[in-house]
Structures are given as C-alpha cells and as structure tokens.
Scaffold this active site. Structure first.
Site, short mmCIF file in Angstrom:
data_model
loop_
_atom_site.label_atom_id
_atom_site.label_comp_id
_atom_site.label_asym_id
_atom_site.label_seq_id
_atom_site.Cartn_x
_atom_site.Cartn_y
_atom_site.Cartn_z
N HIS A 1 76.89 45.90 15.40
CA HIS A 1 76.02 46.39 16.66
C HIS A 1 76.59 47.67 16.90
O HIS A 1 76.05 48.49 17.33
CB HIS A 1 76.17 45.49 17.96
N ASP B 1 68.25 42.96 9.52
CA ASP B 1 68.85 42.84 10.89
C ASP B 1 68.33 44.20 11.73
O ASP B 1 67.62 45.09 11.38
CB ASP B 1 70.36 42.75 10.89
#
Length: 341
Positions: free
Chosen positions: A186, A256
């Site tokens: 992230h 993702d």
C-alpha cells in the site's frame, strides 16, 4: 447494450451520488468493491449494491468485499453475528486436529456466505493463500493460515469450498505469493530476492493447488530472480510464464488495488501497464472520481480471452446448499472454543 469495461471500482459513501451514477452508467465497469465507508446497516448495503448493478444493467455484476476474519473484515458486529477468527487462528485449529481445522475453514466460508449473500454481495476476496516467512513485513502475518505450503493450500481449498457452497465466489490472493514482502505494498514497492526454484517449492504451491478457481488477485511485488524490473501485476513475464504457465491459472486475473503506492505513474499509465502485462481487469478501490476517470479512459472493453474468463466467473455462481445456519454457527463456536482450550 454496450459491453463492460475491464475494471472494478469502489464508491465513496453509503449511497451513490448523482455523479457516481452517471459515471458508472457511462463507463460500465465489470464490477464493484465495497469498503467500511460504504457499510452502515443491512438494508442500506443491499440498496447500494442494487444501485451499483442498476447503473451497469447487469443483475449478476460482481460485487466484491474483503471479508477474511481477524484484522481484515469489513463487516463487523452488529452487521454480522461475530468477529471472525484470523487465518492464523484457523491454522492453529488445524495443527491441533487436521480434520477439525479443515472443517472450521469450510464453515468460516459458509458463514461468510450467510452474511454476505442476503446483501447482494457475491464475491469475497478470500482465501488468502500467501505464506509468511520470518523477517517479512507483517502486512500478511496473522492473515495467513500458516507457513507450510500444503497446510495453506488445504485450508484455502476448504474456505473456497465453503464460500461456493453458499453461492459466493472466492478470489485467491495474492498470486503468486505475498508472504515474503519486505514492505507494505500500500505504501512501497516490495522486492523479493528469493530464487525462482525456492519460490516454486514454497510460495507458488498453494496457487498451483487452487489454480482451477475462477478469480485471482495479483501481488504488487517484484520477484527479482524472475523479473527484476516489474512487479507481478505489471510484468508480462510473471503473468505469462509464472501465473499462466508454471502455476497454471486460467481464471480471471485482476490486479490488486491500482491506487497503492507500490505502483508508479499516473492512473491511465498504471492501467495500461496492468492490462498490457496480461491482467484481465484493473481493480481501483478508493472511489476518487479523478482517479477513476483516468483509469476508465485507459480501460479496454472486455473482449477475447478476458471476456471468456469474465463470463466464466458469472456462470460459476452456485445455488446455495441447504446448510442450517444456526447449527453451523453453534458448531463454529465449539470449534473455536476447542481450538483455544
């Protein structure tokens, strides 16, 4: 009716804004994903899901959620009856008693389906079949069923079967393996230097075992011994030679989240890189309209092999079995109690 675009989008709140409705109706994403910001109470969630599907004119449009257990579960009490255990807690039951562990994993999947299906949610981003190693970042950590490939594969298979028995579809993640990541993707781009031969004997094993599932989510990780320049999500070599080739996965491959900082470039460039590498669908989660417009501008219409895989996904949804919810919840509580005794 126009075809769907190769993208899954999130939205900003508990209802769609007029701008979101117009955008989704015009761009026709293949699916949607829900997060905590979208979830207030059950009737509202069901209404939001229906709004999303109305925008694209497809009553079977995939609507995803990350409902694992442990620290990753978007729906918590009182929206669901309990806080579900983590993958590590289920793995602990398996280590005490293999049969009970596999049954607990199946029941977890079936109970998630009891929670999610009435809301219109038809895809759970589970099972996570990554294998953590000592010294890796804890982004996977307790989410994993364990550190032994065959156990992780067996538990992931059981969870997937439980979801499917309840009419939900699983997504195996994060292909080809996120457990060795030395950073949170992230925030940063992890680099794994483990030799290919070692990855084949460990990290890739659960994905090989579950390669017949209809959906998988990529890992934003560079595997330097295979492709030192591109992460799996944007690496043609990783996708063609490893994910499609060695692992043998022929289902729908989604990225993702494209907004994660492991990826670079503007959002149109990210999308083109994801699709040109061989992903079928780009995932974008945060609901930011400017980012979504850029991604939509670079997202192709689903066609060819990508459309074949997408059609297989929607055709794979099963009618739920006749499991007794109350009995399974009681049994699951007993399994958890025994596992911690």
């Amino acid at each position: 009716m126009s075809e769907s675009k190769a993208v899954i989008f999130g939205s900003l709140g508990p209802r769609l804004s007029a701008e979101e409705k117009a955008f989704f109706s015009g761009e026709r994403p293949w699916g949607f994903i829900l997060f905590l910001r979208n979830l207030v109470e059950k009737a509202q969630i069901a209404d939001l899901v229906a709004e999303m599907r109305d925008c694209v004119g497809r009553p079977d449009a995939p609507v995803l959620i990350d409902q694992e257990g442990g620290r990753v579960q978007r729906l918590r009490p009182p929206l669901v009856p309990i806080d579900y255990p983590s993958g590590a807690e289920l793995g602990a039951i398996y280590r005490r008693n293999e049969e009970r562990g596999l049954w607990a994993a199946w029941v977890l999947g079936r109970l998630h389906a009891f929670d999610l299906a009435p809301l219109g949610i038809n895809v759970d981003c589970l099972p996570l079949i990554d294998i953590p190693v000592a010294g890796a970042h804890d982004i996977i950590g307790s989410r994993a069923y364990g550190d032994e490939p065959n156990i992780v594969a067996a538990m992931g298979t059981a969870v997937a079967r439980g979801l499917k028995a309840g009419g939900l579809l699983p997504i195996i993640k994060h292909i080809p393996g996120h457990g060795r990541a030395n950073a949170d993707s992230h925030l940063d781009l992890p680099v794994v230097d483990t030799p290919h031969a070692e990855l084949s004997k460990t990290d890739f094993v659960p994905f090989k075992r579950l390669n017949k599932e209809v959906m998988a989510m990529t890992a934003h990780i560079i595997y330097s011994d295979i492709d030192p320049d591109e992460c799996a999500t944007t690496s043609r070599k990783m996708i063609s030679e490893i994910i499609r080739g060695e692992i043998g996965f022929d289902g729908l491959l989604m990225s993702d989240d494209a907004s994660m900082k492991a990826l670079s470039g503007d959002f149109a460039d990210r999308t083109r890189a994801i699709i040109s590498a061989g992903c079928d669908v780009t995932l974008h989660c945060n609901g930011d309209m400017d980012e979504m417009r850029a991604i939509a501008s670079a997202s192709p219409v689903l066609e060819g092999e990508a459309k074949r895989r997408a059609d297989r996904v929607t055709a794979s949804i099963q009618t739920p079995d006749n499991s007794d919810e109350a009995a399974l919840r009681e049994e699951f509580a007993s399994l958890l109690a025994a596992g911690t005794a």
